[in-house]
Design an enzyme around this catalytic site. Structure first.
Site, mmCIF file in Angstrom:
data_model
loop_
_atom_site.group_PDB
_atom_site.id
_atom_site.type_symbol
_atom_site.label_atom_id
_atom_site.label_comp_id
_atom_site.label_asym_id
_atom_site.label_seq_id
_atom_site.Cartn_x
_atom_site.Cartn_y
_atom_site.Cartn_z
ATOM 1 N N SER A 67 0.822 -1.201 0.000
ATOM 2 C CA SER A 67 0.000 0.000 0.000
ATOM 3 C C SER A 67 0.860 1.256 0.000
ATOM 4 C CB SER A 67 -0.971 -0.038 1.178
ATOM 5 O OG SER A 67 -1.874 1.032 1.140
ATOM 6 N N ASP A 103 -2.626 5.969 -3.592
ATOM 7 C CA ASP A 103 -1.486 5.329 -2.952
ATOM 8 C C ASP A 103 -0.926 4.262 -3.887
ATOM 9 O OD1 ASP A 103 -3.591 3.522 -2.801
ATOM 10 O OD2 ASP A 103 -2.974 2.735 -0.854
ATOM 11 N N ASP A 122 -1.134 0.906 -4.271
ATOM 12 C CA ASP A 122 -1.973 -0.109 -4.920
ATOM 13 C C ASP A 122 -3.303 0.453 -5.393
ATOM 14 O OD1 ASP A 122 -2.772 0.079 -2.175
ATOM 15 O OD2 ASP A 122 -3.844 -1.815 -2.365
ATOM 16 N N ASP A 156 -5.949 1.900 -4.073
ATOM 17 C CA ASP A 156 -7.248 1.697 -3.421
ATOM 18 C C ASP A 156 -7.573 2.841 -2.463
ATOM 19 O OD1 ASP A 156 -5.520 1.105 -1.314
ATOM 20 O OD2 ASP A 156 -6.602 -0.705 -0.695
#
Length: 489
Positions: free
Chosen positions: A110, A253, A255, A257
């Site tokens: 993340s 961010d 990834d 999400d």
């Protein structure tokens, strides 16, 4: 060994969202073992057996391809079929897997630095919840002989399968619901850095009629935290805004999400404020969010019901799913980092947006942009519909989790004394209420809030504050960081 023993020995443990740890600790053998334990648990609930497809994807960290290879090898050894979806946003992977009723895992750390990584596990129709994590910890795992060398790296020749395209259904999700002209007339800067969704975001904007301008693409991983925006990213947004070229600037961010959206003046909008705007645009009947999110959610009066949880998407998923089961529809959730979740379908103007009970970055940003456009205003003007409550947050790095928890416990045992010693009482008045849902959240006589919490993803102490205006919130956060840093060390 049981997975719990693997976690104890490696230091790669479950955090707020998946298993995370230092890359050097996430050896091929550890990642293989965790994937085997995950699939063995899914066998017990009837979601995995020989021949079951398991979707996998990763972010753009240098370590992600190696970890993906170890995970795919484990799936193959368990007689499953790895479906490699490439390097795509976590919500794109989840949408594909949930739609097909198959398990999935995402290799991502993340927002944390790239010396760390993680594996986020999903069940066939939703996120891995805390009860699933507990059950997975109890699984016994045996590593096949001859598959790993003395450094715990894969010693067999194993290659990832060809990439399965899962991005088209992710793009269609927004096009079909919002329409081809939803963003027409808008010029949007897309801060690409190293976000895995940097290209698909451009595609989505253009598919909705907007003009997308890629900005600052990076060949090295950049750690962008949507809750603790880096000073360099604040400066970048203001520099881009000064050109007068953009109606807004969008990014995510690592990834993709968690969203980060800036107005035309380059001011980044907090994720918990973005969540309120998105929930309003989607006509939510109940909103679930962690205790750390801005209290304008309640004071706005826009929503019939609000539910507060611990920090972490598994807690939000559990509570918003329960709300939907009780008949509160539509049921949505969001986190303070801006990741937006749908427990139920959204139906508007005869079009349906399918539920997606995992964090998504694109949806809340689109909702805010379209809401502003519908009002013939900009994002800055749109924010004026909300009560004046301002949250800011940051972190103290390199604070061991155990140390943070010990100090917070000592604070808990002497609330008034420690609050006074830290200068909180002098700044904000006496403590009026104490919330211990997650960490220690104090509301003071002047209505301001200070919240301390040990991070579940990294050795950091998180601090959140809320005040009646932005300047005061930033001043209070700066004071708290300095005061708490001395105290915790």
């Amino acid at each position: 060994m049981k997975i719990s023993e693997w976690m104890s020995q490696s230091g790669v443990a479950f955090g707020t969202s998946g298993a995370r740890g230092l890359v050097v600790s996430m050896t091929d053998a550890v990642c293989f073992a965790y994937t085997v334990g995950y699939l063995k648990y899914l066998q017990t609930v009837g979601e995995f057996s020989a021949g079951t497809s398991v979707a996998i994807a990763g972010d753009l960290r240098p370590s992600s391809p190696r970890i993906l290879q170890a995970c795919a090898a484990a799936i193959t050894w368990m007689q499953g079929k790895p479906v490699f979806c490439g390097f795509v946003p976590t919500p794109a992977l989840s949408l594909y897997a949930f739609s097909n009723g198959i398990p999935s895992l995402m290799v991502t750390g993340s927002h944390i630095p790239d010396d760390r990584n993680g594996i986020k596990f999903n069940r066939a129709y939703g996120e891995f919840l805390k009860c699933d994590e507990s059950a997975m910890r109890m699984q016994e795992v045996v590593i096949p002989e001859g598959w790993f060398n003395f450094e715990n790296n894969l010693s067999i020749d194993f290659k990832l399968p060809p990439i399965k395209n899962v991005l088209n259904i992710y793009i269609d999700r927004y096009c079909n619901f919002f329409g081809a002209h939803a963003l027409s007339g808008l010029t949007l800067g897309v801060y690409q850095h190293s976000a895995v969704g940097r290209d698909v975001m451009v595609t989505i904007i253009e598919a909705l009629g907007g003009k997308a301008v890629p900005l600052a693409r990076s060949d090295v991983f950049v750690s962008v935290d949507t809750e603790a925006v880096r000073e360099e990213d604040i400066v970048l947004a203001h520099e881009w805004a000064k050109t007068g070229s953009y109606d807004a600037i969008l990014t995510t961010d690592g990834d993709s999400d968690r969203p980060l959206l800036a107005d035309q003046q380059g001011n980044w909008i907090r994720g918990d404020i973005l969540g309120i705007l998105a929930a309003k645009k989607l006509g939510a009947a109940v909103v679930t969010t962690p205790v750390s999110s801005n209290t304008a959610l309640e004071t706005s009066g826009y929503f019939p019901a609000v539910r507060r949880t611990q920090i972490g998407s598994p807690f939000v998923v559990s509570a918003m799913t329960a709300a939907a089961a009780e008949g509160f529809l539509p049921s949505v959730g969001y986190e303070a980092n801006g990741g937006f979740l749908l427990a139920s379908d959204i139906v508007q103007d005869g079009k349906t947006l399918q539920s997606l009970p995992t964090r998504d970055a694109v949806l809340p940003m689109l909702c805010a942009l379209i809401a502003a456009k519908d009002r013939k205003s900009n994002l800055k003007e749109l924010l004026t519909i909300l009560p004046p409550r301002f949250t800011v947050s940051n972190r103290l790095k390199n604070i061991p989790t155990e140390r943070s928890m010990q100090r917070i416990q000592s604070f808990r045992e002497n609330i008034s004394g420690v609050a006074d010693a830290l200068g909180f009482v002098c700044c904000c008045g006496s403590v009026v209420t104490v919330d211990e849902i997650d960490g220690l959240r104090l509301t003071f006589q002047n209505g301001e809030i200070i919240h301390l919490r040990a991070s579940g993803n990294a050795p950091e102490l998180r601090l959140y504050v809320e005040a009646g205006n932005q300047v005061r919130a930033e001043e209070l956060l700066d004071f708290c960081l300095k005061s708490v840093e001395k105290w915790i060390k």
